[in-house]
Design a protein around this motif. Structure first.
Motif: not given
Ligand code: HPA
Length: 250
Positions: A29-57
């Motif tokens: 894709s020409d567009k970059r994929v935004v992968v969000e990172l979160y901390q929970y306890g001592d772990q970092t977790v990646a998050f990707l909403p597959r329909h995009g932010k706001g459920h548009v895809i």
């Protein structure tokens, strides 16, 4: 690192500490994929909403290849996919869950493989078991622990066949009868090619499917979007608890 791919109703993560994001360039894709990172306890977790932010895809427009590639690029080695589904099996009425162990893919015209161009040799992955057995069993333990704490009202189909339809429309009653004859237990639109792409690049993958409606022709009335939305809203709080429990235990 674990990644959560959020489906309908899970486009943001609540209760985890935001830890930034990565904008990942991919060959798909020409567009970059935004992968969000979160901390929970001592772990970092990646998050990707597959329909995009706001459920548009919509399901057939999701760039599954870019998404799965981007997750691997940020260091993900296992994925829990959260999917809203229609229930076919009697235990998968709205509000109940499944952790499928099989898939039948009825989708079409989607870019469904990484093995397409510049190949040294043609590659076929083994997909006999499309989901990771270990992740499924850990997910089941997390589910049961949360369900017990919360009064045990949710049913979980511990195995089952996920039928992936093209969408974005819901099915006809005859299509669901056909899926039933084929042995499908739940029906959705986004499990494929996501699961196969994960396998192609050796990421462990399991699905937590939340039923948000009876599949077409199996309920008493027509399928109302308002009811789907209500079940999504109600169910995703439970999903978050299962994910937290899973992360704590692993
Ligand atoms: N069919 C396909 N996908 C779905 C459904 C359904 O009934 N409900 C939620 N996702």
């Amino acid at each position: 690192m674990l990644a959560i791919i959020g489906g309908t109703g899970l486009s943001q993560i609540e209760g985890f500490k935001a830890a930034g994001f990565k904008r990942v360039a991919t060959p798909f894709s020409d567009k970059r994929v935004v992968v969000e990172l979160y901390q929970y306890g001592d772990q970092t977790v990646a998050f990707l909403p597959r329909h995009g932010k706001g459920h548009v895809i919509p399901p057939h427009k999701i760039n599954y290849r870019a998404n799965v590639w981007a997750l691997q690029m940020v260091g993900v080695d296992k994925i829990i996919a959260v999917n809203a589904v229609g229930g076919i099996h009697p235990d998968t009425g709205p509000g109940n869950f499944a952790i499928p162990d099989q898939i039948i893919d009825y989708s079409h015209s989607r870019a469904a493989t990484f093995f397409e161009e510049d190949l040294e040799f043609v590659t076929h992955i083994d997909f006999t078991e499309p989901f990771s057995k270990e992740l499924r069993s850990e997910l089941q333990i997390a589910f049961e622990s949360v369900n017990t704490t919360q009064g045990g009202s949710k049913l979980l189909l511990k195995h089952g066949v996920y039928g992936c339809m093209q969408g974005p429309r819901l099915e006809t009653a005859a299509e669901i009868k056909r899926l039933q004859r084929d042995g499908c237990d739940v029906v959705g639109m986004t499990g494929m090619p996501e699961a196969a792409l994960a396998r192609e690049i050796k990421l462990d993958y399991a699905m937590l499917a939340l039923s948000v409606n009876w599949a077409a022709g199996l309920g008493e009335k027509e399928i109302l979007m308002s009811e789907i939305e209500a079940h999504v809203k109600e169910g995703m709080g439970f999903v978050m608890e299962v994910l937290k429990n899973f992360i704590d235990a692993n």
